[in-house]
Design a protein around this motif. Structure first.
Motif, mmCIF file in Angstrom:
data_model
loop_
_atom_site.group_PDB
_atom_site.id
_atom_site.type_symbol
_atom_site.label_atom_id
_atom_site.label_comp_id
_atom_site.label_asym_id
_atom_site.label_seq_id
_atom_site.Cartn_x
_atom_site.Cartn_y
_atom_site.Cartn_z
ATOM 1 N N ILE A 1 0.844 -1.190 0.000
ATOM 2 C CA ILE A 1 0.000 0.000 0.000
ATOM 3 C C ILE A 1 0.883 1.244 0.000
ATOM 4 N N ARG A 2 0.717 2.101 -1.001
ATOM 5 C CA ARG A 2 1.420 3.381 -1.075
ATOM 6 C C ARG A 2 0.408 4.503 -0.928
ATOM 7 N N ILE A 3 0.631 5.377 0.048
ATOM 8 C CA ILE A 3 -0.227 6.545 0.251
ATOM 9 C C ILE A 3 0.627 7.790 0.067
ATOM 10 N N VAL A 4 0.187 8.677 -0.827
ATOM 11 C CA VAL A 4 0.886 9.942 -1.055
ATOM 12 C C VAL A 4 -0.059 11.075 -0.679
ATOM 13 N N TYR A 5 0.421 11.983 0.172
ATOM 14 C CA TYR A 5 -0.407 13.124 0.572
ATOM 15 C C TYR A 5 0.362 14.417 0.325
ATOM 16 N N GLY A 6 -0.341 15.559 0.394
ATOM 17 C CA GLY A 6 0.286 16.815 -0.007
ATOM 18 C C GLY A 6 0.233 17.938 0.998
ATOM 19 N N LYS A 7 -0.443 17.727 2.120
ATOM 20 C CA LYS A 7 -0.503 18.761 3.141
ATOM 21 C C LYS A 7 0.276 18.295 4.352
ATOM 22 N N SER A 8 1.203 19.136 4.811
ATOM 23 C CA SER A 8 2.178 18.704 5.816
ATOM 24 C C SER A 8 1.600 18.569 7.224
ATOM 25 N N ASP A 9 0.371 19.076 7.448
ATOM 26 C CA ASP A 9 -0.196 19.022 8.793
ATOM 27 C C ASP A 9 -0.919 17.690 9.027
ATOM 28 N N LEU A 10 -0.154 16.604 8.922
ATOM 29 C CA LEU A 10 -0.728 15.282 9.137
ATOM 30 C C LEU A 10 -1.167 15.148 10.593
ATOM 31 N N HIS A 11 -2.397 14.725 10.786
ATOM 32 C CA HIS A 11 -2.963 14.675 12.130
ATOM 33 C C HIS A 11 -2.324 13.548 12.940
ATOM 34 N N PRO A 12 -2.036 13.791 14.222
ATOM 35 C CA PRO A 12 -1.415 12.748 15.062
ATOM 36 C C PRO A 12 -2.188 11.436 15.090
ATOM 37 N N ASP A 13 -3.527 11.501 14.992
ATOM 38 C CA ASP A 13 -4.310 10.271 14.995
ATOM 39 C C ASP A 13 -4.001 9.400 13.780
ATOM 40 N N GLU A 14 -3.744 10.060 12.621
ATOM 41 C CA GLU A 14 -3.404 9.300 11.425
ATOM 42 C C GLU A 14 -2.034 8.632 11.590
ATOM 43 N N ILE A 15 -1.084 9.366 12.169
ATOM 44 C CA ILE A 15 0.254 8.816 12.386
ATOM 45 C C ILE A 15 0.188 7.626 13.337
ATOM 46 N N LYS A 16 -0.536 7.802 14.429
ATOM 47 C CA LYS A 16 -0.642 6.740 15.433
ATOM 48 C C LYS A 16 -1.255 5.484 14.824
ATOM 49 N N TRP A 17 -2.274 5.669 13.984
ATOM 50 C CA TRP A 17 -2.920 4.534 13.336
ATOM 51 C C TRP A 17 -1.976 3.844 12.367
ATOM 52 N N MET A 18 -1.242 4.627 11.564
ATOM 53 C CA MET A 18 -0.361 4.048 10.553
ATOM 54 C C MET A 18 0.831 3.321 11.152
ATOM 55 N N GLN A 19 1.225 3.701 12.357
ATOM 56 C CA GLN A 19 2.338 3.016 13.013
ATOM 57 C C GLN A 19 2.050 1.533 13.216
ATOM 58 N N LYS A 20 0.777 1.163 13.242
ATOM 59 C CA LYS A 20 0.406 -0.220 13.491
ATOM 60 C C LYS A 20 0.430 -1.067 12.222
ATOM 61 N N LEU A 21 0.580 -0.435 11.053
ATOM 62 C CA LEU A 21 0.478 -1.143 9.784
ATOM 63 C C LEU A 21 1.870 -1.390 9.197
ATOM 64 N N ASP A 22 2.134 -2.633 8.829
ATOM 65 C CA ASP A 22 3.463 -3.022 8.362
ATOM 66 C C ASP A 22 3.654 -2.840 6.863
ATOM 67 N N TYR A 23 2.567 -2.820 6.093
ATOM 68 C CA TYR A 23 2.698 -2.808 4.637
ATOM 69 C C TYR A 23 2.214 -1.500 4.008
ATOM 70 N N VAL A 24 2.112 -0.469 4.820
ATOM 71 C CA VAL A 24 1.756 0.868 4.331
ATOM 72 C C VAL A 24 3.008 1.726 4.282
ATOM 73 N N ARG A 25 3.256 2.325 3.110
ATOM 74 C CA ARG A 25 4.345 3.286 2.981
ATOM 75 C C ARG A 25 3.733 4.654 2.673
ATOM 76 N N LEU A 26 4.144 5.625 3.427
ATOM 77 C CA LEU A 26 3.567 6.965 3.345
ATOM 78 C C LEU A 26 4.586 7.932 2.761
ATOM 79 N N SER A 27 4.162 8.763 1.792
ATOM 80 C CA SER A 27 5.055 9.733 1.168
ATOM 81 C C SER A 27 4.399 11.102 1.127
ATOM 82 N N PHE A 28 5.244 12.130 1.215
ATOM 83 C CA PHE A 28 4.776 13.514 1.121
ATOM 84 C C PHE A 28 5.221 14.101 -0.207
#
Length: 234
Positions: free
Chosen positions: A52-79
């Protein structure tokens, strides 16, 4: 033939696209604040070890999203700076739409989009896939962590360390700022020196060598972070 999607159809086919992913999933959206349904679907794909590749464009990523993504092993996040495209695709379907992956947009906004299927419009699908790959290449992959020291009992422990050792501790992001580096670049340098290592899931952990120079790992309600002596040489 491409299929026109209104607001409700865009949301429906987006969920179907995620559910039907067998090999890969690419989600490109300037804004990122996922609703519970999308999170459930992505968690299921993560359990199935789908890339899973997720690309986002606004730098104010919410802490809840970060906390949730920390639990996922196959998600790669890019800005991706200056991102305005919204494109969602798996190995056989693609949605190009006005819809952001933002809970408010999915509930409140009027949206339009088109659904392209590889077996129906192979050339269009190929062009969309290649452009999505280009966006991924020019994006900066984000280490999914929250480099933040909270003002609570754990930060008091840091203050005590500073008093006892006559030096202050800095989070990775603050140490990076001191050396005028991006946090990701500093993490790479600390890894090269042997102070950090990457586990099989691509997440950093502190080595004995890192501990010997004063590095620490702390946990907070938002996830883990590292602390370093302000005079750490890189």
């Amino acid at each position: 033939m491409a299929k026109f999607l209104n607001t409700s159809a865009t949301n429906f086919f987006l969920e179907e696209l995620i559910k039907n992913a067998k090999e890969r999933l690419i989600l490109i959206s300037p804004f990122l604040r996922l609703n519970d349904r999308i999170k459930e679907l992505l968690e299921d794909k993560d359990r199935l070890k789908i890339d899973i590749r997720i690309v986002y464009g606004k730098s104010d990523l919410h802490p809840d999203e970060i906390k949730w993504m920390q639990k996922l092993d196959y998600v790669r996040l890019s800005f991706c700076k200056n991102l305005h495209a919204k494109c969602y695709m798996n190995e056989s379907e693609c949605i190009i739409s006005s819809l952001n992956l933002y809970e408010f947009s999915q509930v409140n906004n009027n949206e339009m989009g088109i659904l392209v299927r590889k077996y129906e419009d192979n050339e269009v699908f190929k062009d969309a896939y290649e452009e999505a790959q280009r966006i991924i290449r020019i994006s900066e992959e984000v280490r999914i962590s929250l480099d933040e020291v909270k003002t609570d009992s754990s930060s008091k422990e840091v203050e005590a360390d500073e008093e006892n050792n006559n030096f202050s501790k800095l989070t990775t992001s603050k140490l990076a700022a001191k050396y005028k580096l991006k946090t990701a670049d500093l993490l790479d340098k600390l890894t090269e020196k042997g102070f950090l290592k990457l586990n099989e899931n691509g997440k950093h952990f502190l080595t004995d060598q890192g501990k010997a120079i004063g590095g620490e790992f702390r946990s907070s309600q938002y996830g883990g972070y590292f602390l370093w002596n302000e005079n750490t040489e890189i």
